[in-house]
Structure formats: structure tokens, C-alpha cells
Motif scaffolding. Structure first.
Motif, mmCIF file in Angstrom:
data_model
loop_
_atom_site.group_PDB
_atom_site.id
_atom_site.type_symbol
_atom_site.label_atom_id
_atom_site.label_comp_id
_atom_site.label_asym_id
_atom_site.label_seq_id
_atom_site.Cartn_x
_atom_site.Cartn_y
_atom_site.Cartn_z
ATOM 1 N N SER B 30 0.803 -1.227 0.000
ATOM 2 C CA SER B 30 0.000 0.000 0.000
ATOM 3 C C SER B 30 0.834 1.274 0.000
ATOM 4 O O SER B 30 0.284 2.374 -0.016
ATOM 5 C CB SER B 30 -0.931 0.013 1.217
ATOM 6 O OG SER B 30 -0.160 -0.005 2.396
ATOM 7 N N CYS B 31 2.164 1.165 0.021
ATOM 8 C CA CYS B 31 3.007 2.365 0.112
ATOM 9 C C CYS B 31 3.945 2.471 -1.101
ATOM 10 O O CYS B 31 4.919 1.710 -1.207
ATOM 11 C CB CYS B 31 3.827 2.332 1.408
ATOM 12 S SG CYS B 31 4.908 3.773 1.582
ATOM 13 N N ASP B 32 3.651 3.411 -1.984
ATOM 14 C CA ASP B 32 4.460 3.578 -3.194
ATOM 15 C C ASP B 32 5.894 3.975 -2.860
ATOM 16 O O ASP B 32 6.841 3.532 -3.512
ATOM 17 C CB ASP B 32 3.834 4.639 -4.109
ATOM 18 C CG ASP B 32 2.577 4.121 -4.784
ATOM 19 O OD1 ASP B 32 2.391 2.884 -4.805
ATOM 20 O OD2 ASP B 32 1.783 4.943 -5.273
ATOM 21 N N GLU B 33 6.052 4.816 -1.842
ATOM 22 C CA GLU B 33 7.389 5.287 -1.479
ATOM 23 C C GLU B 33 8.276 4.105 -1.044
ATOM 24 O O GLU B 33 9.439 4.002 -1.439
ATOM 25 C CB GLU B 33 7.282 6.320 -0.355
ATOM 26 C CG GLU B 33 8.574 7.069 -0.119
ATOM 27 C CD GLU B 33 8.434 8.110 0.989
ATOM 28 O OE1 GLU B 33 7.313 8.601 1.222
ATOM 29 O OE2 GLU B 33 9.464 8.407 1.622
ATOM 30 N N CYS B 34 7.709 3.233 -0.230
ATOM 31 C CA CYS B 34 8.504 2.100 0.272
ATOM 32 C C CYS B 34 8.824 1.070 -0.815
ATOM 33 O O CYS B 34 9.913 0.495 -0.815
ATOM 34 C CB CYS B 34 7.804 1.434 1.457
ATOM 35 S SG CYS B 34 8.028 2.372 2.974
ATOM 36 N N VAL B 35 7.897 0.854 -1.766
ATOM 37 C CA VAL B 35 8.241 -0.101 -2.831
ATOM 38 C C VAL B 35 9.294 0.485 -3.768
ATOM 39 O O VAL B 35 10.133 -0.238 -4.314
ATOM 40 C CB VAL B 35 7.018 -0.629 -3.652
ATOM 41 C CG1 VAL B 35 6.198 -1.608 -2.847
ATOM 42 C CG2 VAL B 35 6.203 0.467 -4.239
ATOM 43 N N GLN B 36 9.266 1.817 -3.921
ATOM 44 C CA GLN B 36 10.316 2.443 -4.749
ATOM 45 C C GLN B 36 11.673 2.356 -4.040
ATOM 46 O O GLN B 36 12.711 2.136 -4.672
ATOM 47 C CB GLN B 36 9.944 3.888 -5.064
ATOM 48 C CG GLN B 36 8.867 3.955 -6.151
ATOM 49 C CD GLN B 36 8.292 5.336 -6.372
ATOM 50 O OE1 GLN B 36 8.855 6.330 -5.906
ATOM 51 N NE2 GLN B 36 7.174 5.408 -7.061
ATOM 52 N N THR B 37 11.654 2.537 -2.727
ATOM 53 C CA THR B 37 12.888 2.352 -1.946
ATOM 54 C C THR B 37 13.388 0.919 -2.108
ATOM 55 O O THR B 37 14.583 0.679 -2.319
ATOM 56 C CB THR B 37 12.615 2.644 -0.450
ATOM 57 O OG1 THR B 37 12.230 4.004 -0.330
ATOM 58 C CG2 THR B 37 13.851 2.379 0.404
ATOM 59 N N MET B 38 12.465 -0.036 -2.029
ATOM 60 C CA MET B 38 12.838 -1.442 -2.157
ATOM 61 C C MET B 38 13.490 -1.707 -3.518
ATOM 62 O O MET B 38 14.473 -2.446 -3.613
ATOM 63 C CB MET B 38 11.616 -2.345 -1.994
ATOM 64 C CG MET B 38 11.972 -3.813 -2.033
ATOM 65 S SD MET B 38 10.578 -4.878 -1.711
ATOM 66 C CE MET B 38 9.858 -4.919 -3.311
ATOM 67 N N THR B 39 12.960 -1.092 -4.571
ATOM 68 C CA THR B 39 13.503 -1.291 -5.916
ATOM 69 C C THR B 39 14.959 -0.828 -5.984
ATOM 70 O O THR B 39 15.825 -1.510 -6.546
ATOM 71 C CB THR B 39 12.642 -0.521 -6.948
ATOM 72 O OG1 THR B 39 11.288 -0.916 -6.783
ATOM 73 C CG2 THR B 39 13.073 -0.814 -8.363
ATOM 74 N N LYS B 40 15.227 0.333 -5.382
ATOM 75 C CA LYS B 40 16.605 0.861 -5.381
ATOM 76 C C LYS B 40 17.537 -0.046 -4.577
ATOM 77 O O LYS B 40 18.639 -0.377 -5.006
ATOM 78 C CB LYS B 40 16.631 2.265 -4.749
ATOM 79 C CG LYS B 40 16.283 3.387 -5.695
ATOM 80 C CD LYS B 40 16.647 4.734 -5.114
ATOM 81 C CE LYS B 40 15.981 5.003 -3.781
ATOM 82 N NZ LYS B 40 16.242 6.305 -3.204
ATOM 83 N N LEU B 41 17.079 -0.423 -3.386
ATOM 84 C CA LEU B 41 17.918 -1.257 -2.516
ATOM 85 C C LEU B 41 18.163 -2.631 -3.148
ATOM 86 O O LEU B 41 19.256 -3.196 -3.024
ATOM 87 C CB LEU B 41 17.277 -1.412 -1.134
ATOM 88 C CG LEU B 41 17.080 -0.113 -0.329
ATOM 89 C CD1 LEU B 41 16.401 -0.411 1.005
ATOM 90 C CD2 LEU B 41 18.393 0.614 -0.107
ATOM 91 N N ALA B 42 17.149 -3.164 -3.842
ATOM 92 C CA ALA B 42 17.307 -4.464 -4.510
ATOM 93 C C ALA B 42 18.326 -4.362 -5.644
ATOM 94 O O ALA B 42 19.099 -5.301 -5.879
ATOM 95 C CB ALA B 42 15.958 -4.947 -5.048
ATOM 96 N N ALA B 43 18.343 -3.215 -6.339
ATOM 97 C CA ALA B 43 19.326 -3.019 -7.421
ATOM 98 C C ALA B 43 20.740 -2.994 -6.841
ATOM 99 O O ALA B 43 21.670 -3.572 -7.421
ATOM 100 C CB ALA B 43 19.023 -1.718 -8.168
ATOM 101 N N VAL B 44 20.895 -2.356 -5.686
ATOM 102 C CA VAL B 44 22.216 -2.313 -5.034
ATOM 103 C C VAL B 44 22.614 -3.722 -4.575
ATOM 104 O O VAL B 44 23.765 -4.139 -4.730
ATOM 105 C CB VAL B 44 22.214 -1.327 -3.846
ATOM 106 C CG1 VAL B 44 23.513 -1.433 -3.050
ATOM 107 C CG2 VAL B 44 22.012 0.093 -4.345
#
Lengths: 190, 89
Positions: B30-44
């Protein structure tokens, strides 16, 4: 299967597309890395990663949870890469070829990489190495123990004699620092 | 629950306590900000372990989801299967 994967796969199989989106975000980097290693053609990695997830979505009903979700996804990714290699080069490979055989084929295909693509990937890795080197030693140690050596948080806490909460915090801050330094690559392609 | 990027990072490592994994998963849904954070962290995380990073990971997710959203060949959900069975199909 991890609890979160179990929850997300179950919901996605029932039609919750947001749950599938979280799985895509979680695993797309690993899937892309597997495909890149196999095909050696960075132009096609993005398309084949997308194809892998679409195949997975369409086959979700057949996923029984006997293996981890990522193991299942990995298999789809390697088969997608294998099919690409066969279609592109018409190599007389058996359809049931093991991925070890593809590993033998893939290095030759790296010759297809243009100098520009190689430079771009080299530049990214150089920036990544610099970002990693710039981290404080305490952060660098935990993230290497986790992401390179695969230790659990508990093992790292025991090795470094610190609380698990500290390990968790340092891993997050290390990833965030590296993400900030690589933000050029994380932004939309112009 | 409120946004907590540390928990998002631990989620990627499958290192969340059993008692909170459900709550964090629900939050991510339900949180767009947190899934976008997850995408960045997963790329790292991918570049750390595999020495490969996909450019514009957010764009890749959106491309996949654009196809999925418009996909008509997707299997019917369990709910739909039950509905079809009731109809004798």
C-alpha cells in the motif's frame, strides 16, 4: 519459501497484481543478472527479464511452493535465456540442454557486446567499487558479509559481536549510500 | 505501520521476524514510497552480489506491470476457477 514470498505469491495467484509487482521489484535485479551472465548481450537483458516475469505471471497457478519462489523464477529465467540463445544463433542445442552447456556457449557470445556497452558496464562497476570503498569500514564489512559471502544477520552479529539491530541498520545505510552514489544509473533512461 | 526503510532492506534479505513479516508485506502493498525504496535497494543488492545492475529499475517494473495489467492470457484466479466450476464450465 520465505514467509513474505509465500504471502505475495498466494495473493498474486488470486489476481492481486500489486502483490506480483512487489515480487518483480524484489527479484528483477537478480533475474537480470542471471540473464546477463548467460547471454552476454546487455541490449537484450531488459527484454528477456521482462519476458521472464510475464511467463512467471502466466504460470503462477502452476507454482506449487515445493521450491522457493526464486528457484522457480530462476528456472524460468535460464530457460528464457536458453531459448534466446537457440533462436538467435540457431545452435544445434537440444531443447533439454542443461544450463552448464549454455554457460559454455555464453562466453563466446560476449564478443557481441559493442565497445560502448562494455564501457558503460565497466563505468558502472567502477563507480560501484568507488562507492563501496568510500563506505565507513563498519558498514563495508557488514554489507560484504551479507551480499558477497551470504551470511545471515545472526551470523554477522555473532562474528562482529554486536546486536542484530545494528547489523540491520548498517546494511540498510550501506545500501542507501551506494544507491545515492549510483543514482545516475537508477534514474529513468532518457 | 509507518514507513521504515530499514525493515524494507531486511525484507529483501528475508530477515524479518515472523511476527512482523505480514505487517511489512501489507505495508509494501500500500506504500508507493517504500516499494520504490525497495527497488533501489534491490538493485544495489544485485550489483553487490552479482556485479550487474539493470539501468532504470523503476522503468523495468512499470514495463512488466503494464503488460501484466493488460494481459488477457493470465490464468484465472482461484476465485474465478471456483466460479466457473459452479457454472459447470
Amino acid at each position: 519459501m520465505g514467509d513474505s514470498d509465500h504471502i505475495l505469491v498466494d495473493r498474486a495467484a488470486k489476481g492481486d497484481q500489486k502483490a506480483f509487482e512487489v515480487l518483480v521489484r524484489q527479484y528483477q535485479g537478480k533475474v537480470a543478472a542471471v540473464i546477463a551472465r548467460l547471454i552476454g548481450d546487455s541490449d537484450r537483458v531488459r527484454d528477456l527479464t521482462q519476458e521472464t516475469f510475464i511467463k512467471a505471471y502466466r504460470a503462477l497457478h502452476s507454482f506449487r511452493g515445493d521450491a522457493a519462489f526464486y528457484t522457480w523464477l530462476y528456472r524460468i529465467a535460464t530457460n528464457t535465456a536458453k531459448n534466446h540463445l537457440i533462436a538467435s544463433h540457431r545452435a544445434p542445442l537440444d531443447n533439454d540442454v542443461e544450463m552448464d552447456d549454455v554457460d559454455q556457449v555464453a562466453p563466446q557470445l560476449r564478443d557481441n557486446d559493442t565497445p560502448e556497452k562494455i564501457v558503460l558496464q565497466d563505468e558502472l562497476l567502477k563507480n560501484f567499487e568507488q562507492a563501496l570503498a568510500a563506505l565507513p569500514e563498519s558498514m563495508k564489512t557488514v554489507i560484504v558479509l551479507r551480499d558477497v559471502h551470504g551470511h545471515s544477520y545472526e551470523e554477522i552479529a555473532r562474528l562482529l559481536q554486536c546486536p542484530i539491530g545494528t547489523v540491520r541498520s548498517r546494511i540498510y545505510r550501506a545500501r542507501q549510500e551506494i544507491a545515492n552514489r549510483l543514482k545516475h544509473y537508477l534514474r529513468p533512461v532518457s | 505501520m509507518s514507513c521504515n526503510p530499514e525493515l524494507v532492506s531486511a525484507f529483501l534479505d528475508n530477515e524479518l521476524d515472523t511476527v512482523i513479516v505480514g505487517a511489512v508485506t501489507e505495508h509494501l502493498l500500500s506504500c508507493d514510497e517504500c516499494v520504490q525504496t525497495m527497488t533501489k535497494l534491490a538493485a544495489v543488492k544485485a550489483v553487490m552480489s552479482d556485479k550487474f545492475m539493470v539501468h532504470d529499475p523503476e522503468g523495468l517494473t512499470l514495463s512488466v506491470m503494464n503488460v501484466v495489467t493488460n494481459d488477457r492470457t493470465a490464468p484465472p484466479s482461484n476465485g474465478m476457477m471456483s466460479f466457473l466450476k459452479k457454472l459447470g464450465i
